[in-house]
Design a protein around this motif. Structure first.
Motif, short mmCIF file in Angstrom:
data_model
loop_
_atom_site.label_atom_id
_atom_site.label_comp_id
_atom_site.label_asym_id
_atom_site.label_seq_id
_atom_site.Cartn_x
_atom_site.Cartn_y
_atom_site.Cartn_z
N ARG A 224 1.37 6.80 -12.73
CA ARG A 224 1.33 5.96 -13.92
C ARG A 224 1.76 4.51 -13.70
O ARG A 224 1.21 3.61 -14.32
CB ARG A 224 2.19 6.60 -15.01
N VAL A 225 2.73 4.29 -12.83
CA VAL A 225 3.25 2.93 -12.64
C VAL A 225 2.56 2.21 -11.49
O VAL A 225 2.20 1.03 -11.61
CB VAL A 225 4.78 2.96 -12.39
N VAL A 226 2.33 2.90 -10.40
CA VAL A 226 1.71 2.27 -9.23
C VAL A 226 0.37 1.62 -9.56
O VAL A 226 0.11 0.46 -9.17
CB VAL A 226 1.57 3.29 -8.07
N PRO A 227 -0.56 2.28 -10.29
CA PRO A 227 -1.83 1.62 -10.59
C PRO A 227 -1.66 0.31 -11.36
O PRO A 227 -2.43 -0.64 -11.16
CB PRO A 227 -2.58 2.66 -11.43
N LEU A 228 -0.66 0.23 -12.22
CA LEU A 228 -0.43 -1.00 -12.98
C LEU A 228 0.07 -2.13 -12.07
O LEU A 228 -0.33 -3.29 -12.24
CB LEU A 228 0.58 -0.73 -14.10
N LEU A 229 0.93 -1.80 -11.12
CA LEU A 229 1.39 -2.81 -10.16
C LEU A 229 0.24 -3.27 -9.27
O LEU A 229 0.14 -4.45 -8.92
CB LEU A 229 2.53 -2.25 -9.31
N GLN A 230 -0.64 -2.35 -8.92
CA GLN A 230 -1.80 -2.71 -8.11
C GLN A 230 -2.76 -3.60 -8.88
O GLN A 230 -3.31 -4.58 -8.34
CB GLN A 230 -2.52 -1.44 -7.62
N GLU A 231 -2.96 -3.31 -10.15
CA GLU A 231 -3.88 -4.12 -10.98
C GLU A 231 -3.43 -5.57 -11.07
O GLU A 231 -4.26 -6.48 -11.10
CB GLU A 231 -3.97 -3.52 -12.39
N ARG A 232 -2.13 -5.80 -11.12
CA ARG A 232 -1.64 -7.18 -11.22
C ARG A 232 -1.47 -7.85 -9.87
O ARG A 232 -1.01 -8.99 -9.79
CB ARG A 232 -0.35 -7.22 -12.02
N GLY A 233 -1.84 -7.14 -8.79
CA GLY A 233 -1.81 -7.74 -7.46
C GLY A 233 -0.45 -7.81 -6.83
O GLY A 233 -0.24 -8.56 -5.86
N ALA A 234 0.51 -7.03 -7.34
CA ALA A 234 1.86 -7.06 -6.79
C ALA A 234 2.12 -5.93 -5.80
O ALA A 234 3.18 -5.89 -5.18
CB ALA A 234 2.88 -6.98 -7.93
N LEU A 235 1.16 -5.03 -5.65
CA LEU A 235 1.31 -3.90 -4.74
C LEU A 235 -0.02 -3.63 -4.07
O LEU A 235 -1.07 -3.67 -4.72
CB LEU A 235 1.77 -2.65 -5.51
N ARG A 236 0.02 -3.37 -2.79
CA ARG A 236 -1.20 -3.14 -2.02
C ARG A 236 -2.02 -2.00 -2.61
O ARG A 236 -1.48 -1.03 -3.15
CB ARG A 236 -0.85 -2.81 -0.56
N ALA A 237 -3.34 -2.13 -2.49
CA ALA A 237 -4.24 -1.05 -2.87
C ALA A 237 -4.51 -0.12 -1.69
O ALA A 237 -4.79 1.06 -1.87
CB ALA A 237 -5.56 -1.60 -3.41
N GLU A 238 -4.40 -0.68 -0.48
CA GLU A 238 -4.58 0.09 0.74
C GLU A 238 -3.62 -0.45 1.80
O GLU A 238 -3.23 -1.62 1.77
CB GLU A 238 -6.02 -0.01 1.27
N TYR A 239 -3.26 0.40 2.74
CA TYR A 239 -2.44 -0.06 3.86
C TYR A 239 -3.28 -0.97 4.75
O TYR A 239 -4.45 -0.69 5.02
CB TYR A 239 -1.94 1.11 4.69
N THR A 240 -2.67 -2.05 5.20
CA THR A 240 -3.39 -2.98 6.08
C THR A 240 -2.80 -3.00 7.49
O THR A 240 -3.47 -3.41 8.43
CB THR A 240 -3.35 -4.40 5.51
N GLY A 241 -1.56 -2.59 7.64
CA GLY A 241 -0.92 -2.61 8.95
C GLY A 241 -0.97 -1.24 9.61
O GLY A 241 -1.30 -0.23 8.99
N THR A 242 -0.64 -1.23 10.89
CA THR A 242 -0.62 0.02 11.64
C THR A 242 0.79 0.51 11.90
O THR A 242 0.98 1.66 12.32
CB THR A 242 -1.35 -0.14 12.99
N ASP B 79 -1.77 -13.84 -4.72
CA ASP B 79 -0.72 -14.72 -4.24
C ASP B 79 0.65 -14.33 -4.81
O ASP B 79 1.64 -15.00 -4.56
CB ASP B 79 -1.04 -16.18 -4.57
N ARG B 80 0.69 -13.25 -5.56
CA ARG B 80 1.96 -12.75 -6.05
C ARG B 80 2.76 -12.15 -4.90
O ARG B 80 2.20 -11.60 -3.96
CB ARG B 80 1.77 -11.68 -7.14
N LYS B 81 4.06 -12.26 -5.00
CA LYS B 81 4.93 -11.64 -4.01
C LYS B 81 4.67 -10.14 -4.01
O LYS B 81 4.65 -9.49 -5.05
CB LYS B 81 6.39 -11.93 -4.35
#
Length: 454
Positions: A415-433, A3-5
């Protein structure tokens, strides 16, 4: 789903500027396709939303000579982005195209074509120009008075969208057997009469996969903010200090609502650079080294020559600021660089006050005022800084770049992207087309229900 932005990320490739350290032993070419490809593929690996290209339409000059502090040569934006469409699947492709020097029909056709080629990933960064020096390259001089540039740009954007909408939903029919579009009725018909443009005919490109390409813009002035709030899908913000950014964010979002749109229909995205280290001190040391490389003796003087509007080559970069006043009456000593503040005397007074207060040399003033590395620290610290900035209403994300072309972004992605993904602030996979899907932007109303090949 958290639910994080969700943080929006764009990637830019350094070009004509002093922020890129071309003297670095690992620096590559600014014109080889491999540089663009590496950056775009890396950004897609990091689940970035889009890749962004700025544009320079003229070789800069210093005292009438080619500006040898700059790199020379940059390929046209659209062929680069079209080529990148073939080596990426999800990444948006955003290009800067000038509304002052290009005709709406050409812009609409080129961008709609890119949207088809990429499967709905095209974006247009709308820029304007009142620069007569650059305008000399174009038909009829391409020159507009400053007061007219937004008038033309507003009408140009409206007309481009009118052309994109020339194919209504029930006029876009796909022949599944051949993959061809079939036109019917008045498909593509348009007629527009306004202060800047008087055109009519049939638009040749059917409705694009995302309805309309995404429209980006940068604007800080009153006129620029209103233009963005009324017409743009995203706006590039210059504010990277949280308090200033929050005020700008709130102001633009309020304007968006006053224009009858939802606040989240316009995304606000500052540009940002980063330096990572294994420790905070390591990162600070690296950042200091980068700034020193960015501001050579020549760079320090040239950046101030634009303000003073005179030759400063005799001044010692490690000495005081020039003791002469800016030359307000001479032709522009530096041509092709945007002057951020037309009040040269006021600008000089502010720089002198800074130098006196901090006991800074000419070079130190330039480093403070003309270099930027917004995020410096360990990977965890940088992830915290970015996430906090977005969650606290400073922006909807960032356009991330590096001082090193083309491999600088790799470290951020690794190094940074995995940390943002872990906290739920960045997508782990693309969902849109499409790019609109990934940015959470609505499909334009007239485009809804359009039938496309697929």
């Amino acid at each position: 789903m958290s639910d994080r932005k969700q943080i929006i990320l764009g990637a830019y490739l350094g070009g004509v500027n002093h922020q890129t350290v071309w003297s670095h032993p690992d620096a590559g070419s600014q014109i080889d396709f491999s540089s663009f490809e590496h950056t775009a593929v890396t950004a897609e690996r990091g689940k970035f939303d889009f890749f962004f290209l700025a544009e320079g339409l003229a070789l800069r000059e210093r005292d009438g000579q080619v500006f040898d502090q700059d790199i020379v040569g940059r390929p046209d934006t659209l062929p680069v982005l079209a080529s990148l469409a073939a080596v990426t699947e999800h990444l948006g492709l955003a290009g800067t195209l000038n509304a002052t020097f290009n005709e709406p029909y050409e812009l609409a056709r080129q961008l709609a074509s890119l949207d088809h080629l990429s499967g709905g990933r095209a974006a247009w960064n709308v820029v304007t120009s009142f620069d007569a020096f650059t305008g000399q390259n174009f038909r009829r001089g391409g020159f507009l008075d400053r007061s007219q540039r937004y008038e033309r740009a507003a009408e140009a954007v409206a007309l481009v969208r009118e052309l994109w909408d020339a194919w209504a939903a029930d006029e876009v029919v796909a022949d599944k057997a051949t993959g061809r579009f079939l036109r019917s009725g008045d498909a593509g018909a348009f007629a527009h009469t306004g202060p800047q443009f008087d055109v009519r005919g049939r638009f040749t490109v059917p409705r694009s996969p995302q309805g309309q390409p995404v429209v980006l813009q940068a604007g800080v002035s009153e006129q620029g903010r209103e233009f963005a709030a009324a017409t743009s899908d995203a706006i590039f913000s210059p504010f990277t200090h949280l308090a200033d950014a929050q005020a700008y964010y709130a102001d633009v979002k309020a304007r968006v609502v006053r224009h009858g749109r939802r606040a989240d229909e316009v995304k606000i995205l500052p540009g940002a650079a980063f330096v990572l280290g294994d420790t905070e001190q390591d990162a600070q040391d690296k950042a200091r080294w980068v700034r020193e490389q960015q501001v050579t003796d020549r760079t320090a003087r040239i950046l101030l020559e634009q303000i003073w509007n005179r030759d400063l080559s005799a001044y010692d970069p490690d000495g005081p600021l020039p003791d002469v006043e800016p030359d307000l009456d001479a032709p522009s000593f530096i041509q092709g660089r945007a002057l951020l503040d037309p009040d040269r005397r006021g600008w000089v007074a502010r720089l002198r006050a800074l130098a006196e207060e901090n006991r800074w040399s000419l070079r130190q003033v330039v480093v403070d005022q003309f270099t930027r590395t917004e995020f410096v620290g360990t990977a965890t610290q940088v992830a915290d800084q970015i996430d906090t900035f977005v969650q606290e209403g400073g922006s909807d994300g960032f356009i991330i770049g590096s001082h090193l072309v083309p491999t600088g972004l790799d470290e951020f992605v690794d190094r940074v992207v995995p940390l943002l993904q872990e906290r739920g602030a960045l997508r782990a996979e693309y969902t849109g087309t499409t790019l609109r899907d990934n940015l959470g932007l609505p499909v334009p109303e007239r485009a809804r229900g359009a039938v496309l090949v697929g």
